[in-house]
Every structure is written in C-alpha cells, then in structure tokens.
Design a protein around this motif. Structure first.
Motif, mmCIF file in Angstrom:
data_model
loop_
_atom_site.group_PDB
_atom_site.id
_atom_site.type_symbol
_atom_site.label_atom_id
_atom_site.label_comp_id
_atom_site.label_asym_id
_atom_site.label_seq_id
_atom_site.Cartn_x
_atom_site.Cartn_y
_atom_site.Cartn_z
ATOM 1 N N SER A 1 0.858 -1.185 0.000
ATOM 2 C CA SER A 1 0.000 0.000 0.000
ATOM 3 C C SER A 1 0.889 1.228 0.000
ATOM 4 O O SER A 1 1.952 1.247 0.627
ATOM 5 N N ASN A 2 0.463 2.239 -0.728
ATOM 6 C CA ASN A 2 1.306 3.422 -0.925
ATOM 7 C C ASN A 2 0.886 4.525 0.025
ATOM 8 O O ASN A 2 -0.217 5.078 -0.071
ATOM 9 N N HIS A 3 1.772 4.834 0.965
ATOM 10 C CA HIS A 3 1.534 5.928 1.920
ATOM 11 C C HIS A 3 2.747 6.846 1.863
ATOM 12 O O HIS A 3 3.701 6.679 2.630
ATOM 13 N N PRO A 4 2.743 7.814 0.949
ATOM 14 C CA PRO A 4 3.907 8.692 0.783
ATOM 15 C C PRO A 4 4.250 9.419 2.065
ATOM 16 O O PRO A 4 3.385 9.732 2.893
ATOM 17 N N LYS A 5 5.555 9.708 2.203
ATOM 18 C CA LYS A 5 5.999 10.444 3.390
ATOM 19 C C LYS A 5 5.471 11.871 3.357
ATOM 20 O O LYS A 5 5.279 12.465 2.294
ATOM 21 N N THR A 6 5.274 12.382 4.528
ATOM 22 C CA THR A 6 4.858 13.781 4.630
ATOM 23 C C THR A 6 6.057 14.690 4.411
ATOM 24 O O THR A 6 7.218 14.248 4.416
ATOM 25 N N THR B 1 3.548 3.445 -9.064
ATOM 26 C CA THR B 1 2.267 3.356 -8.358
ATOM 27 C C THR B 1 1.149 3.032 -9.333
ATOM 28 O O THR B 1 1.260 3.251 -10.542
ATOM 29 N N SER B 2 0.060 2.504 -8.797
ATOM 30 C CA SER B 2 -1.117 2.228 -9.599
ATOM 31 C C SER B 2 -1.788 3.534 -10.026
ATOM 32 O O SER B 2 -1.422 4.624 -9.557
ATOM 33 N N ASP B 3 -2.759 3.414 -10.904
ATOM 34 C CA ASP B 3 -3.421 4.611 -11.425
ATOM 35 C C ASP B 3 -4.070 5.438 -10.322
ATOM 36 O O ASP B 3 -4.081 6.671 -10.381
ATOM 37 N N TYR C 1 1.863 0.543 -4.616
ATOM 38 C CA TYR C 1 3.189 0.680 -5.206
ATOM 39 C C TYR C 1 3.726 -0.713 -5.488
ATOM 40 O O TYR C 1 3.660 -1.612 -4.634
ATOM 41 N N GLN C 2 4.299 -0.898 -6.683
ATOM 42 C CA GLN C 2 4.842 -2.192 -7.068
ATOM 43 C C GLN C 2 6.279 -2.021 -7.559
ATOM 44 O O GLN C 2 6.578 -1.094 -8.305
ATOM 45 N N SER C 3 7.118 -2.950 -7.131
ATOM 46 C CA SER C 3 8.511 -3.001 -7.599
ATOM 47 C C SER C 3 8.798 -4.439 -8.011
ATOM 48 O O SER C 3 8.761 -5.339 -7.165
ATOM 49 N N LYS C 4 9.090 -4.641 -9.294
ATOM 50 C CA LYS C 4 9.284 -5.990 -9.819
ATOM 51 C C LYS C 4 10.588 -6.065 -10.596
ATOM 52 O O LYS C 4 10.759 -5.360 -11.600
#
Length: 343
Positions: free
Chosen positions: A291-296, A328-330, A335-338
């Motif tokens: 899950s994508n939770h960007p830093k503040t 990141t997804s749309d 977030y995906q790293s492959k």
C-alpha cells in the motif's frame, strides 16, 4: 593466442613457403643446390617479416618513430627486391634457359619483376607489422577488460559494504521504536537482528550466494519487521523456487523490502505488504507490492539511497540481463517493484 599454437602456425606457414619452390621446379633432375637457390624468395620474405615482427614495429612504429620505420622498410624491401631479381636471374642462367619476350624490351621486363618482388616483400613487411599491432591491441583489450572487471568487483564490494550500515541503520531505528512501548518485543527483535547480521557479515562476502540463503535472510527480516506492526497490517512473504541453489547477487532485494515497510504501513489506514519471489532455471523474479503511503513533507527519514544502490548493483552484476518495473497504480494506492533477472 596460445604460445604453442602461435609457434605451430609460424612453423607450418614457413614450411609451406619453403616447400612451394618444388611446385614450379622441374619434375626430373632437381638437385639440392637448385632447390636451395630457388628458396631465396621465401628466405627474404622471412627476413623482412621477422625484421618487422621482432624489431622494427615494436622498436620504431609502436614508439611513434613512423618516419624512421617507413624509411628503413623502404630501403630494406627495395634493396632486397633488387638483389633477389639478380639472384634469380643468375639461378635461371645456371639451370634453365632465359625467357625471351620479343614484344617487351628487356629493361621493362626486368623492371616488372623487380617491382613484383618489392611488392611481395612489402606485403610481408606489412603483415609482420599488422600482426604485432593486432597482438598489442588484443593484449591492451584484455588488460582493459581485466581492469574493468576489477573496477566492477571493487565497486560491487563497496556497494555491499554500504548496504550493511544502511540496512543496520533502518533495523536499529525499528528496534528503537519498539523499546518505547514493548521492551519484550525489542529483545526479540535484537535476537532476530543478530541472526540477520550473521548472514550479512559472513555469508555475503562472495559475489554470488545460493538463492535459498538470500530467501531465508529476507524471510527473517520480514519476521523482524512484523514484531512492531499491528495485526491489521497484511504482511505475506511467499517463495516459489525450482532450484534453491541458483546463484544470485547477495543483498540485492533487501532494499526493496525495506522500502516496502517504510512506505507501505500507515497507523490510520489499511496497509499491506506482499513479497513474492519466484525462480526457475532461467529467471529470478522479485515482485513486491505494498500500500502506498507517501511520506509527509516533515518526514526526512531515508533519502532513497537504498534504491539507488539497487540500480547500480543491477547495472554491474546483471548488465543487460534484467528488467525493473516500478511505480504506483493509477489510483496511487498501490506501489509495485518488480525485478526480473535473466540468468
């Protein structure tokens, strides 16, 4: 080229050249003296060839003294060409009647044969020079490749040494957070950390390690990170490996896993981290989704150093043999790293 093979090729070529006069000499009544006199041409070719191969090219041409090199070669091939013509003319007068060309003046006839001999000798001089330059180029190219390989190994070793404190810093930060609210879990985390450090310090000094060791390391790291996470965070770590002994660059994927825990967990929103690694005989695929939770704006922990190191190590350890898809997804929630390694 192997020295023995090079020596064999030299001997075989000149044996052929010295036997070649037999192909145009008379089939009957050929004497040893007659044969030796006709060997003058290959003998002078050998002289010109090795004069350039052993002396003129290494001492003059390679040293940048091109004018002296050309002048000496010119004098050498012209004088030997003229001398060879008169020698062959003398041999023909002894053992065979002189050819007559009524439509070509004798002076032009002699000039033609002299030029022919000079050109033939010049060709052998050029071949000797070309061989020396080719061998020097090959030697320099091998030295360049060895230096490049040594530089690559040194850089990879340096990157691995940078990963160790980077990994340790992130893990100690996590344990420090545990000490504030659960000292018991902090003690368990320290014990888990000691096992991880054993792998980092002793099992990753080689350029490649068995894949199973790297998977155990990642699994232990995920277990360590789970200690401080609430039960609501969905964490999974799955491996599907055909051959556990496949070699892989050590500590290659750990920065991706660290990144997932750093940005994939929120104290207030649903969070998940899924680590999936698959491998067959031709490919190793590391697929991490979180899950994508960007830093503040006020969070300055980490500066993306780990991912930069991953990129550089991939370039050095698997040049043109990997793909890395990340983003990141749309909707910006995943977030995906492959990474796919081609073995």
């Amino acid at each position: 080229m192997n020295k023995r093979l090079s020596l064999f090729l030299h001997v075989a070529f000149w044996a052929f050249m010295f036997l070649s006069p037999l192909s145009y000499m008379r089939g009957h009544g050929v004497t040893l003296t007659q044969y030796l006199m006709n060997c003058m041409m290959p003998l002078l070719m050998m002289v010109v060839f090795y004069a350039n191969y052993l002396w003129l090219t290494p001492r003059l041409f390679v040293a940048g003294k091109h004018s002296y090199f050309l002048l000496i070669n010119l004098v050498l091939v012209v004088s030997l060409g003229i001398g060879l013509h008169y020698w062959m003319d003398f041999a023909r007068q002894l053992y065979q009647p002189r050819h007559s060309y009524s439509h070509i003046p004798m002076a032009l006839d002699e000039l033609f044969f002299i030029l022919r001999d000079i050109i033939n000798l010049g060709i052998f001089a050029a071949v000797g020079t070309a061989l020396v330059l080719g061998q020097r180029w090959q030697h320099n190219e091998e030295a360049r490749r060895e230096a490049e390989a040594a530089r690559t190994d040194a850089e990879l070793s340096n990157l691995r040494s940078q990963i160790n404190p980077h990994f340790l810093l992130n893990t100690l930060n996590n344990i420090y957070a545990l000490t504030a609210f659960d000292p018991t879990k902090a003690q368990e985390a320290i014990q888990e950390l000691s096992q991880l450090l054993r792998h980092v310090l002793y099992d990753t000094q080689q350029p490649l390690v068995p894949l199973k060791d790297e998977m155990e390391f990642i699994d232990n790291y995920v277990k360590l990170m789970r200690i401080r996470l609430p039960q609501s965070v969905d964490v999974s770590c799955q491996f599907s490996i055909v051959n556990s002994q496949l070699p892989v660059a050590p500590l290659l994927f750990i920065s991706l896993v660290e990144n997932a825990f750093k940005h994939g967990v929120s104290p207030t929103e649903p969070s998940f981290i899924h680590v999936n690694i698959e491998a067959d005989e031709q490919h190793i695929v590391c697929d991490i989704q979180n899950s994508n939770h960007p830093k503040t704006a006020g969070d300055h922990s980490g500066h993306g150093i780990g991912l930069q190191q991953v990129q550089r190590r991939l370039d050095l350890a698997y040049p043109n043999r990997y793909t890395w898809q990340r983003g990141t997804s749309d909707d910006g929630k995943i977030y995906q790293s492959k990474i796919t390694l081609n073995l």
